[in-house]
Design a protein around this motif. Sequence first.
Motif, short mmCIF file in Angstrom:
data_model
loop_
_atom_site.label_atom_id
_atom_site.label_comp_id
_atom_site.label_asym_id
_atom_site.label_seq_id
_atom_site.Cartn_x
_atom_site.Cartn_y
_atom_site.Cartn_z
N TYR A 124 0.82 -1.22 0.00
CA TYR A 124 0.00 0.00 0.00
C TYR A 124 0.85 1.27 0.00
CZ TYR A 124 -3.84 -3.19 0.86
OH TYR A 124 -4.76 -4.20 0.74
N THR A 159 2.70 -3.37 -5.87
CA THR A 159 1.54 -3.65 -5.02
C THR A 159 1.03 -5.08 -5.19
OG1 THR A 159 0.89 -1.33 -5.13
CG2 THR A 159 -0.77 -2.89 -4.40
N GLU A 172 -8.75 -13.95 -2.55
CA GLU A 172 -7.81 -12.85 -2.73
C GLU A 172 -6.73 -13.21 -3.75
OE1 GLU A 172 -5.07 -9.73 -0.09
OE2 GLU A 172 -6.00 -11.50 0.86
N THR A 205 -6.06 1.83 -10.03
CA THR A 205 -6.59 1.81 -8.66
C THR A 205 -8.06 1.40 -8.65
OG1 THR A 205 -5.05 3.57 -8.05
CG2 THR A 205 -6.91 3.19 -6.58
N VAL A 206 -8.83 1.92 -9.60
CA VAL A 206 -10.24 1.54 -9.69
C VAL A 206 -10.38 0.05 -10.00
CG1 VAL A 206 -12.36 1.88 -11.01
CG2 VAL A 206 -11.00 3.85 -10.32
N PHE A 208 -8.22 -2.25 -9.24
CA PHE A 208 -7.78 -2.95 -8.04
C PHE A 208 -8.93 -3.06 -7.03
CE2 PHE A 208 -5.99 -2.97 -3.77
CZ PHE A 208 -5.02 -3.97 -3.85
N LEU A 209 -9.57 -1.94 -6.76
CA LEU A 209 -10.68 -1.96 -5.79
C LEU A 209 -11.88 -2.75 -6.32
CD1 LEU A 209 -10.54 1.78 -4.61
CD2 LEU A 209 -9.65 -0.23 -3.43
N GLY A 210 -12.17 -2.61 -7.61
CA GLY A 210 -13.30 -3.34 -8.18
C GLY A 210 -13.08 -4.84 -8.16
N TYR A 212 -11.17 -6.55 -6.06
CA TYR A 212 -11.29 -7.00 -4.67
C TYR A 212 -12.76 -7.04 -4.22
CZ TYR A 212 -6.60 -7.69 -2.79
OH TYR A 212 -5.36 -8.21 -2.48
N ALA A 213 -13.53 -6.03 -4.63
CA ALA A 213 -14.94 -6.01 -4.27
C ALA A 213 -15.69 -7.18 -4.88
CB ALA A 213 -15.57 -4.70 -4.73
N TRP A 218 -17.33 -7.82 -1.20
CA TRP A 218 -17.55 -6.63 -0.37
C TRP A 218 -18.95 -6.04 -0.57
CZ3 TRP A 218 -12.29 -3.70 -1.42
CH2 TRP A 218 -11.26 -4.40 -0.78
#
Length: 223
Positions: A124, A159, A172, A205-206, A208-210, A212-213, A218
């Motif tokens: 991170y 990352t 994950e 970044t988007v 990455f978060l998407g 993981y969600a 999530w």
Amino acid sequence: MSSLVLRPFGSFQFLKHSSSSVSQVRFSRFKVYANSNDIVDAKTTVGGGESGLETSNSVISVEDDNKYDKSSTNASTAPVSIEKDLKKVVQKTAATFAPRASTATKNPAVPGSVLYTVFEVQAYVSMLIGGALSFNLVFPSNEPDIWRLMGMWSIWMFTVPSLRARDCSKNEKEALNYLFLLIPLMNVIIPFFWKSFAAVWSADTVAFLGMYAWKMGWLQRKE
């Protein structure tokens, strides 16, 4: 050819409903047709409607429902099989090209260990530094340089490998495998339409978060 036809005769039936005192009268007709070959055709009509027609309609509707259920089942299993095949391809490709342990021993970076925390912090922090470089906040320059280029690729270079080096869960690990293949495609395609280091880092970044969600669930509602 001689034939005998018996004309219809009627009979009245009285039906009472328990919910009301009103009586209904139904008239039944019974027709008999006879010919010289002693073949008798009987047809019953109740209340002016044919019961055979209603039965055939119900059979057709049941058959249609069965066809619809089969087609919907086949349609639902198709995306599942495609997702399984895609998962196998991604897992095999990531296992071939992504960094991995050099020995066959168990991964020491288990949850709660110091090494696990080091990899997580490294992942991170490198993402934040990469964002600062790509937005031209660190080592600012008016021209594209190596620092901004490294910031654009920081999520893929630091990352994802750092998080993947831990002993993480199956979901994950699947998310990281997808990101290891998705981010390079994005970083190569986006500059053709938008020449911006910051835009590429933001898109990574988007993604990455998407990812993981999606893989970690999530956005799923807890019962």
